[in-house]
Design an enzyme around this catalytic site. Structure first.
Site, PDB file in Angstrom:
ATOM      1  N   GLY A  82       0.843  -1.185   0.000  1.00 21.52           N
ATOM      2  CA  GLY A  82       0.000   0.000   0.000  1.00 21.52           C
ATOM      3  C   GLY A  82       0.873   1.229   0.000  1.00 21.52           C
ATOM      4  N   PHE A  83       0.266   2.319   0.347  1.00 17.70           N
ATOM      5  CA  PHE A  83       0.966   3.591   0.363  1.00 17.70           C
ATOM      6  C   PHE A  83       0.696   4.256   1.706  1.00 17.70           C
ATOM      7  CE2 PHE A  83       0.837   8.194  -0.379  1.00 17.70           C
ATOM      8  CZ  PHE A  83       2.117   8.394  -0.884  1.00 17.70           C
ATOM      9  N   ALA A  84       1.735   4.584   2.412  1.00 19.69           N
ATOM     10  CA  ALA A  84       1.607   5.295   3.679  1.00 19.69           C
ATOM     11  C   ALA A  84       2.526   6.503   3.639  1.00 19.69           C
ATOM     12  CB  ALA A  84       1.977   4.394   4.850  1.00 19.69           C
ATOM     13  N   CYS A 141       6.505  -3.787   7.251  1.00 16.33           N
ATOM     14  CA  CYS A 141       7.029  -4.139   5.925  1.00 16.33           C
ATOM     15  C   CYS A 141       8.471  -4.626   5.974  1.00 16.33           C
ATOM     16  CB  CYS A 141       6.905  -2.966   4.953  1.00 16.33           C
ATOM     17  SG  CYS A 141       5.224  -2.409   4.716  1.00 16.33           S
TER      18      CYS A 141
END
Length: 72
Positions: A3-5, A21
């Protein structure tokens, strides 16, 4: 899955409890790197514009009604 954080003014304490991660260097935030809190509206807009540019798409602001067709 990925995902994108984008941690802007995030409390980073909970990240010390996990290994997100598999990152060996840990997690940081924009505020920590700059040494001050960041205006969220400005950060959202800059992130959206830069993502649009990266994907070769135009950036356009629309209302929630335009997005949903007026049915919420």
């Amino acid at each position: 899955m990925h995902g994108f954080a984008f941690n802007i003014n995030t409390d980073l304490t909970p990240f010390s409890w996990i290994n997100p991660c598999g990152l060996s260097k840990g997690v940081t935030s924009v505020a920590r790197e700059l040494g001050h809190d960041v205006d969220m509206d400005n950060a959202y807009r800059k992130m959206a514009v830069n993502l649009a540019t990266a994907f070769g798409r135009p950036f356009e602001t629309i209302s929630i009604d335009q997005l949903t067709g007026g049915s919420r």
